[in-house]
Motif scaffolding. Structure first.
Motif, mmCIF file in Angstrom:
data_model
loop_
_atom_site.group_PDB
_atom_site.id
_atom_site.type_symbol
_atom_site.label_atom_id
_atom_site.label_comp_id
_atom_site.label_asym_id
_atom_site.label_seq_id
_atom_site.Cartn_x
_atom_site.Cartn_y
_atom_site.Cartn_z
ATOM 1 N N TYR A 160 -8.394 15.630 -0.113
ATOM 2 C CA TYR A 160 -7.794 16.260 -1.285
ATOM 3 C C TYR A 160 -8.355 17.658 -1.472
ATOM 4 C CZ TYR A 160 -12.072 15.521 -4.074
ATOM 5 O OH TYR A 160 -13.349 15.561 -4.570
ATOM 6 N N TRP A 219 -3.609 15.216 -3.196
ATOM 7 C CA TRP A 219 -4.174 14.191 -2.318
ATOM 8 C C TRP A 219 -3.231 13.888 -1.158
ATOM 9 C CZ3 TRP A 219 -8.773 11.480 -2.377
ATOM 10 C CH2 TRP A 219 -9.596 11.675 -3.480
ATOM 11 N N HIS A 220 -3.829 13.573 -0.013
ATOM 12 C CA HIS A 220 -3.063 13.172 1.170
ATOM 13 C C HIS A 220 -3.670 11.873 1.699
ATOM 14 C CE1 HIS A 220 -1.072 17.083 1.157
ATOM 15 N NE2 HIS A 220 -2.267 17.611 0.933
ATOM 16 N N GLY A 221 -2.827 10.823 1.799
ATOM 17 C CA GLY A 221 -3.309 9.504 2.183
ATOM 18 C C GLY A 221 -3.176 9.221 3.658
ATOM 19 N N CYS A 274 -13.689 6.150 -0.037
ATOM 20 C CA CYS A 274 -12.417 6.397 0.660
ATOM 21 C C CYS A 274 -12.358 7.827 1.162
ATOM 22 C CB CYS A 274 -11.244 6.121 -0.273
ATOM 23 S SG CYS A 274 -10.924 4.373 -0.608
ATOM 24 N N LYS A 275 -12.759 8.764 0.314
ATOM 25 C CA LYS A 275 -12.734 10.176 0.706
ATOM 26 C C LYS A 275 -13.754 10.458 1.794
ATOM 27 C CE LYS A 275 -14.139 14.679 0.070
ATOM 28 N NZ LYS A 275 -15.454 15.340 0.186
ATOM 29 N N HIS A 311 -13.532 5.081 -4.621
ATOM 30 C CA HIS A 311 -12.688 6.153 -4.095
ATOM 31 C C HIS A 311 -13.513 7.283 -3.479
ATOM 32 C CE1 HIS A 311 -9.503 4.441 -6.983
ATOM 33 N NE2 HIS A 311 -9.274 4.017 -5.752
ATOM 34 N N ARG A 355 -10.261 8.846 5.497
ATOM 35 C CA ARG A 355 -8.902 8.315 5.420
ATOM 36 C C ARG A 355 -8.075 9.022 4.356
ATOM 37 N NH1 ARG A 355 -9.123 2.836 3.738
ATOM 38 N NH2 ARG A 355 -11.188 3.270 2.894
ATOM 39 N N TRP A 356 -8.741 9.546 3.344
ATOM 40 C CA TRP A 356 -8.096 10.316 2.291
ATOM 41 C C TRP A 356 -8.732 11.703 2.219
ATOM 42 C CZ3 TRP A 356 -4.163 8.644 -1.058
ATOM 43 C CH2 TRP A 356 -3.822 7.295 -0.971
#
Length: 306
Positions: free
Chosen positions: A275, A285-287, A267-268, A264, A272-273
């Motif tokens: 927070y 969090w915003h996906g 991912c951050k 994760h 793409r993500w």
């Protein structure tokens, strides 16, 4: 090679199980293509491991999974069985499985005694001065437990006192004392004030800052992720900018750090993500698909359903 194995199995095919078929195929490989068997052995060795798991918090039971050399593990299993038999001879009435589990602790204690004797030159029977056999420093058996308990509990004012052991869950102080009493080296760490917010200018946090963030978050703070905080990276919520490139001082502090497991964290970092940490200590969090989540100490809440 397949035809050779088929020929060996044909007369007894009706009574063959999977293990027999697998054995016959392996023997054919070993005889006619030994290089393939060597590759299989190398591939199998990649799976060797010794893993300690604590899947059931609160019951004082853990699991040790081992994969290794067949001869080594067979020899060790025989040693465990012999020790379990010795426990029975000494009056232990527990079932064989329990005695075999106890035997692991007995063997570890015996080895620690032999290691200490080798370092000190004491044979254990009063004879000293023999040549030590250890050629490298031997680590003493050390138990490190991260225990959270109240001052009243620690002073034994409550007979039924319970402490929380990180990664193991709740445990009675009697159980904790038992664990520590069987250890040769006990480490007591000072209590950290989680309301204290130290900061450093460099990218890497100090051990104090790292411990504060780990204790505060408890696990990866990505939505629904439960990876233990001690197995995570510490992520800068607002990306770190070196001071010589115009970054402000004190960027590395608990307010700007959070626990993210490696997956994760990537991912951050990919963008793409995203927070932020809110003033109440939760994480918004915003996906990538327009969905938002709130990670709280009690779990994850999806904020929109579209």
């Amino acid at each position: 090679m397949k035809l050779i194995a088929d020929a060996q199995l044909a007369p007894r095919l009706a009574s063959c199980g999977f293990t027999a078929i697998q054995t016959e195929v392996t023997m054919a490989i070993a005889k006619y293509h030994p290089e393939l068997l060597e590759q299989r052995e190398k591939q199998g060795k990649k799976g060797w491991h010794v893993t300690l798991r604590h899947p059931a918090p609160g019951d004082g039971t853990s699991y040790l999974d081992v994969a290794g050399d067949t001869l080594d593990l067979t020899a060790f299993h025989h040693l465990v069985c012999d020790q379990a038999a010795a426990l029975k001879a000494l009056g232990d009435a527990d079932d064989l499985g329990i005695r075999k589990a106890k035997a692991l602790g007995v063997i570890a204690a015996q080895q620690a005694t032999l290691d200490l004797a080798a370092l000190t030159g004491d044979s254990g029977d009063g004879v000293t001065g023999f040549e030590p056999v250890a050629t490298v420093p031997v680590r003493r058996r050390q138990t490190i437990l991260y225990v959270h308990a109240s001052l009243t509990d620690l002073l034994h004012l409550d007979r039924d006192a319970v402490g929380e052991v990180e990664r193991l869950g709740p445990a009675t102080l009697a159980k904790i004392r038992d664990w520590l009493g069987r250890s040769e080296d006990v480490v007591i760490r000072p209590v950290l004030d989680l309301n204290h917010w130290p900061a450093v200018d460099g990218h890497d946090p100090t051990e104090e800052i790292r411990e504060i963030v780990i204790l505060r978050d408890g696990h990866c703070i990505f939505p629904w992720c439960a990876v233990d905080a001690r197995h995570t990276d510490l992520d800068h919520i607002d990306p770190y900018v070196p001071l010589d490139q115009g970054g402000p001082p004190g960027q590395t502090n608990p307010h700007n750090l959070a626990c993210l497991c490696r997956r994760h964290h990537r991912c951050k970092t990919s963008g793409r993500w995203r927070y932020r940490r809110r003033d109440d200590g939760t994480y918004a969090w915003h996906g990538p698909h327009g969905r938002s989540y709130l990670v709280t100490p009690l779990g994850t809440i999806q904020l929109n359903n579209d």
